[in-house]
Enzyme design. Structure first.
Site, PDB file in Angstrom:
ATOM      1  CB  SER A   1      -2.006   0.777   5.426  1.00  0.00           C
ATOM      2  OG  SER A   1      -2.944  -0.725   5.844  1.00  0.00           O
TER       3      SER A   1
ATOM      4  CG  HIS B   1      -6.846  -3.035   8.770  1.00  0.00           C
ATOM      5  ND1 HIS B   1      -5.194  -1.620   9.844  1.00  0.00           N
ATOM      6  CD2 HIS B   1      -5.917  -2.481   7.953  1.00  0.00           C
ATOM      7  CE1 HIS B   1      -4.988  -1.509   9.146  1.00  0.00           C
ATOM      8  NE2 HIS B   1      -4.718  -1.767   7.972  1.00  0.00           N
TER       9      HIS B   1
ATOM     10  CG  ASN C   1      -1.221  -0.225  11.515  1.00  0.00           C
ATOM     11  OD1 ASN C   1      -1.252  -1.012  10.810  1.00  0.00           O
ATOM     12  ND2 ASN C   1      -1.206  -0.162  13.549  1.00  0.00           N
ATOM     13  CD  GLU C   2      -4.606  -0.448  12.538  1.00  0.00           C
ATOM     14  OE1 GLU C   2      -4.740  -0.225  13.837  1.00  0.00           O
ATOM     15  OE2 GLU C   2      -5.110  -1.142  12.265  1.00  0.00           O
ATOM     16  CG  ASN C   3      -0.712   6.213  12.847  1.00  0.00           C
ATOM     17  OD1 ASN C   3      -0.842   5.949  13.614  1.00  0.00           O
ATOM     18  ND2 ASN C   3       0.124   7.234  12.755  1.00  0.00           N
TER      19      ASN C   3
END
Ligand SMILES: *[C@@H]1O[C@H](CO)[C@@H](O)[C@H](O)[C@H]1NC(C)=O
Ligand SMILES: *[C@@H]1O[C@H](CO)[C@@H](O)[C@H](O)[C@H]1NC(C)=O
Ligand SMILES: *[C@@H]1O[C@H](CO)[C@@H](O)[C@H](O)[C@H]1NC(C)=O
Ligand SMILES: *[C@@H]1O[C@H](CO)[C@@H](O)[C@H](O)[C@H]1NC(C)=O
Ligand SMILES: *[C@@H]1O[C@H](CO)[C@@H](O)[C@H](O)[C@H]1NC(C)=O
Ligand SMILES: *[C@@H]1O[C@H](CO)[C@@H](O)[C@H](O)[C@H]1NC(C)=O
Ligand SMILES: *[C@@H]1O[C@H](CO)[C@@H](O)[C@H](O)[C@H]1NC(C)=O
Ligand SMILES: *[C@@H]1O[C@H](CO)[C@@H](O)[C@H](O)[C@H]1NC(C)=O
Length: 909
Positions: free
Chosen positions: A520, A546, A471-473
């Protein structure tokens, strides 16, 4: 010579007996080690009886040693627990036989840095919560009482030590290093393979749990023990007819060499397949074997497909696997999934690529939300009850997907099975979130073990849609979230790519039929083309995005981007008073009390929530003369007299913001702009659920009360929906009809009414259109005949758009309330009252609500607590009567006086 028949039978039976039971004559068995264990800290000053599976906080609370950790400010006062080393112990009585059977501890999850002792002898050291362990204790078992002891090191101290070691070796820190102060959390969660949210998040407190957090058994096998099985289904397309290939994998523990037979039955399809396996190991040695049984289902027995919610039945088939007398039964489903990433326009590759999923060859618009763990703690029974309620609540509002976010844990089989039954697709992150991670051999090997164990287990469920690496890394690197000395962006990219390519390769090898994306948000295939980290992971032309922005008007359609897939977006709201007062003292119920302040973990959230709310809703007269930008300085706004109304306002704001944004994405289904933007295929807001009572982005609060946004979701996720918005570009009211069904809607009627606040319930203008609506697309009515001259004019009106099908049945209704609601005279709103309340059955009441004039944001409450929902709430009444039902999970005895109703004029004033 001829044996008498009876002797033959005798010998045969004796052989079967040996075969089934091994050498001792007793069958294999699985001994549960769940239930009571003693626990204590390192100097034994604190001790009690724990309940396994569980965690140290639950056990200390249940033993009366601490108060409820989620109450008041307790989350700040219990840090000592995470600094201790804790030991759990229990004894079991075993009878050791002459011929040693195999004894294996079967542990689903230990949280996290643990050492296991059997009769005082160290047998294993663990350091990954996401890896199940099988511990061979055969040699250590004695006749009589055996003692099992598991000690847990302080996770917080462990991760700190690992972070220091890392920095001294690599000469830089590994961000985020620490969480923002406002989280009141711990540091260095990226150095431990443990649910990352347990060190605090922007929606949750810090409770760095330790403990035996899932099932634990002692498997005693004599002969053989059929331990577990997984399955895969693969559809292979043929020229005309395709074929399902099914592959089962069985795991068996056995003693010496032996032959076992496996039978797989799918009774509903008339399928019975079997095979014999010779499992060999040296005589007197125990072993663990994996065997596969593959077969194809003939076209004549073609199973029905499993369909996501809204597209068909989530058909499941019982499957029975037997290995001699050891039988296991589960459910299995058949579906295909494909991630489509072709060019939007092959002649103009610069316009980017599609990003959408096909399930059973049909494109699906993903409607749903993001899932975080249901609790900070690990009470399996309670958590599964909450899980069922939440998944039911998702289905009830028309969702077809949940994203299991990467900062929690890999949910258990009960979760995935329930999601499968309900037709909920699962977007599954690997458990890495908002951080960079070590890429030492040790760390990568540890992470690989987890992927092997979890991906194989999870992928067998028909719900699985996609795996995502983290997630978002990726976004964090490119967005320069952290300034880290001595760690260049290039090196960050290299480390990132090394880790997720390795984990991705394993994931893909385990589940070749389920798509994998690196992160993501990401740009999907374009990210891979760019080497694993793209220049702009938020590119709307590729992959998923996002989107969060609190400095724009979230009630306006034209605020939003036009991406391919929106997998996260949202805004905070406060739980209503009824929930909050279960968790804080009444005297703390004000916006900036210490207790409330400490529950707001969103940096800047205290200020931005007020700014956003009062962009639309009236500033109380007590603050006359104070500018919006200065609103937090008005004492009345932050006083206890106003807090309940402010919470209600915040829920209105969240509901309208999520509605506007979701419908914006849905209206670009199958529509592209001249620049090639659009073909949007996902609307998954952040977040479904909560881990405590606090201001967060959830649509269902911690006490399982639907917030207004969740009621709104039932409208904005409807498969067939109509809605309008005021387009400032040409001063026209725009009407869109959304059809996510697999069929066209011919000759439907769209009725648009303009109502004026001062004019009661009668429209001042009505237009009607007959249109054909194609399936799997959004259609626009270009000329609605409803015009306005400037945006502020809109405050005088509301617009009601209704869709009727060709036989005149009402399919959907939308009410557009003005953006600047504060300009509206609230005295023009109706007086709402509870009318007749009828008990339909033990679990259902029907409530009539009446009004004389328009009633915006009508809110029905029930005095008595219940687990369930109203069939509608938070609605705008434009008729004098509306009936809704209350549907509960357990019987509640209710009278008319238990219900109350209010609207924007008088709720919580
Ligand atoms: C036991 O450990 C606790 C926490 O580490 C500490 O506060 C306490 O002083 C210790 N007690 C003794 C008797 O050592
Ligand atoms: C449990 O704690 C109490 C209070 O500190 C102590 O007196 C007792 O000895 C402990 N019991 C065990 C079994 O450690
Ligand atoms: C960065 O590297 C320099 C030189 O090796 C070192 O002195 C310094 O402590 C490092 N900074 C950090 C934050 O590790
Ligand atoms: C378990 O331990 C026993 C005794 O050391 C040994 O004979 C056996 O092979 C082991 N089993 C496995 C599967 O490693
Ligand atoms: C776990 O939840 C159940 C059901 O809510 C409850 O009865 C039980 O006391 C809980 N156990 C612990 C250790 O909190
Ligand atoms: C569409 O429905 C309307 C009534 O709602 C009817 O008058 C009209 O003839 C229908 N048009 C077609 C093409 O069927
Ligand atoms: C777009 O609409 C067409 C016509 O209804 C449909 O066949 C197609 O599947 C849709 N495409 C997507 C990606 O939904
Ligand atoms: C219109 O909707 C009603 C109610 O849902 C349904 O019974 C009827 O079959 C629908 N008619 C058409 C033509 O879709």
């Amino acid at each position: 010579m001829r044996w008498p028949h009876s002797v033959c039978v005798f010998w045969f039976l004796w052989l079967v007996f040996l075969f089934q039971s091994g050498n001792s004559g007793l069958p294999s068995e699985i001994i549960s080690l769940q239930g009571e264990w003693l626990f204590w800290n390192s100097n034994k000053t604190v001790n009690g009886t724990g309940n396994i599976p569980g965690d140290i906080y639950s056990d200390l609370y249940a033993s009366g040693i601490i108060d409820n950790p989620l109450y008041g400010e307790n989350h700040l006062n219990l840090k000592w627990i995470s600094e201790e080393e804790w030991t759990y112990q229990r004894k079991i009585l075993l009878h050791r036989e002459d011929l040693t059977p195999g004894y294996f501890l079967d542990i689903t999850s230990l949280d996290t840095i643990a050492t296991i002792y059997w009769n005082g002898e160290k047998v294993m050291h663990t350091r990954n919560q996401f890896v199940p362990y099988n511990v061979n204790v055969t040699d250590l078992v004695i006749s009589g009482y055996n003692e099992i002891m598991i000690t847990f090191k302080s996770a917080v101290k462990y991760s700190k030590k690992r972070a220091e070691e890392y920095s001294s070796v690599f000469g830089h820190k590994l961000p985020p290093d620490c969480n923002p102060d406002i989280y009141h959390g711990e540091c260095h969660q990226n150095f431990i393979r443990k649910a990352q949210y347990s060190y605090a998040w922007d929606w949750g407190p810090s409770f760095p749990t330790v403990g035996i957090v899932d099932d634990i058994y002692l498997n005693v096998y004599r002969g053989h023990l059929f331990h577990d099985f997984t399955w895969k289904t693969i559809y292979v397309k043929g020229c005309i007819l395709g074929k399902w290939h099914v592959e089962f994998e069985f795991e068996t523990f056995h003693y010496g060499s032996r032959t076992v037979d496996y039978v797989v039955e799918i009774p509903e399809l008339g399928i019975r397949e079997m095979d014999y396996y010779r499992m060999s190991s040296l005589i007197s040695m125990q072993s663990r074997s994996k065997n596969r049984l593959k077969f194809s289902i003939p076209p004549a027995k073609e199973p029905e497909r499993w369909w996501p919610n809204g597209m068909g039945e989530p058909k499941l088939y019982d499957v029975i696997v037997s290995c001699g007398s050891q039988v296991k039964q589960r459910k299995i489903g058949f579906k295909t999934v494909e991630l489509v990433q072709d060019f939007i326009n092959p002649e103009k590759p610069e316009q980017g690529r599609n990003f959408y999923f096909k399930v059973n060859d049909v494109p699906i618009f993903l409607k749903g939300t993001n899932w975080i763990p249901v609790s900070m703690f690990r009470n399996k029974t309670e958590n599964f009850e909450k899980t069922k309620f939440l998944l039911d609540s998702a289905v009830e509002v028309g969702m077809n997907v949940l994203r299991v976010w990467g900062g929690g844990y890999y949910e258990n089989n009960d979760f995935f099975m329930y999601a499968a039954k309900k037709g909920i697709l699962i977007w599954q992150d690997l458990m890495f979130a908002c951080a960079l991670y070590p890429t030492t051999d040790e760390f990568i090997k540890n992470a690989e073990k987890e992927v092997y164990a979890q991906v194989d287990r999870i992928a067998q469920f028909p719900s699985l849609l996609v795996f995502s690496g983290n997630n978002e890394n990726e976004a964090a690197i490119r967005g320069h979230w952290w300034k880290t000395a001595n760690y260049s962006e290039n090196q960050q990219v290299k480390d990132y790519v090394l880790l997720y390519k390795r984990l991705g390769k394993i994931t893909k090898s385990l589940t070749p039929t389920i798509p994998f994306i690196l992160s993501s948000p990401s740009n999907g295939i374009q990210t891979e083309i760019e080497g694993g980290v793209s220049k702009n992971p938020y590119d709307v032309k590729y992959g998923d995005i996002h989107y969060y922005n609190e400095f724009v008007n979230l009630w306006r359609d034209d605020t939003y981007l036009i991406p391919r897939c929106a997998s996260e977006y949202g805004v905070q709201s406060y739980p209503l008073k009824e929930t909050m007062l279960n968790w804080i003292d009444k005297s703390d119920w004000e916006y900036t009390s210490k207790a409330m302040f400490h529950r707001q973990h969103h940096p800047g959230g205290i200020a931005t929530n007020l700014l956003m709310i009062f962009q639309h809703l009236p500033i109380p007269s007590q603050c006359d003369g104070i500018a919006l930008s200065d609103i937090s300085s008005c004492e009345y706004v932050t006083s206890s007299s106003y807090m309940s109304r402010l919470a209600y306002f915040s829920q209105i704001h969240q509901a309208v913001a999520l509605k506007t944004q979701t419908l914006h994405y849905r209206r670009f289904r199958n529509i592209t702009t001249d620049e090639g933007l659009g073909n949007t295929m996902c609307a998954m807001y952040w977040q479904l659920n909560d881990v405590w009572a606090a201001p967060t982005w959830s649509s269902i609060d911690f006490d399982q009360n639907w917030k207004m946004a969740h009621y709104e979701a039932k409208r904005f996720f409807a498969n067939t929906a109509v809605f309008s918005f005021a387009d400032e570009a040409d001063f026209n009211l725009k009407v869109f009809i959304l059809n996510d069904n697999m069929y066209d809607l011919n000759n439907v009627t769209v009725n648009v009414q303009q109502l004026s606040w001062g004019n009661g319930l009668d429209p001042i203008l009505t237009n009607e259109f007959n249109v054909d609506v194609v399936s799997a697309a959004s259609s626009q009515i270009v000329e609605t005949g409803m015009k306005f001259s400037k945006l502020n004019d809109l405050a005088d009106f509301l617009y009601v758009t209704t869709l009727y099908n060709s036989t005149g049945a009402k399919i959907h209704e939308d009410v557009l309330v003005p953006d600047f609601l504060f300009e509206v005279d609230f005295n023009t709103f109706g007086d709402v009252r509870i009318g007749e309340v009828k008990k339909i059955n033990d679990l259902t009441y029907e409530i009539a609500v009446t009004t004389d004039k328009v009633s915006p944001f009508t809110w029905i409450s029930c005095k008595k607590p219940f687990v369930g929902w109203f069939t509608d709430n938070g609605f705008h009444m434009i008729q004098t009567l509306q009936k809704v039902r209350l549907v509960t999970k357990e019987a509640v005895d209710l009278q008319k006086t238990d219900f109350s109703v209010c609207n924007l004029k008088n709720c919580y004033v």
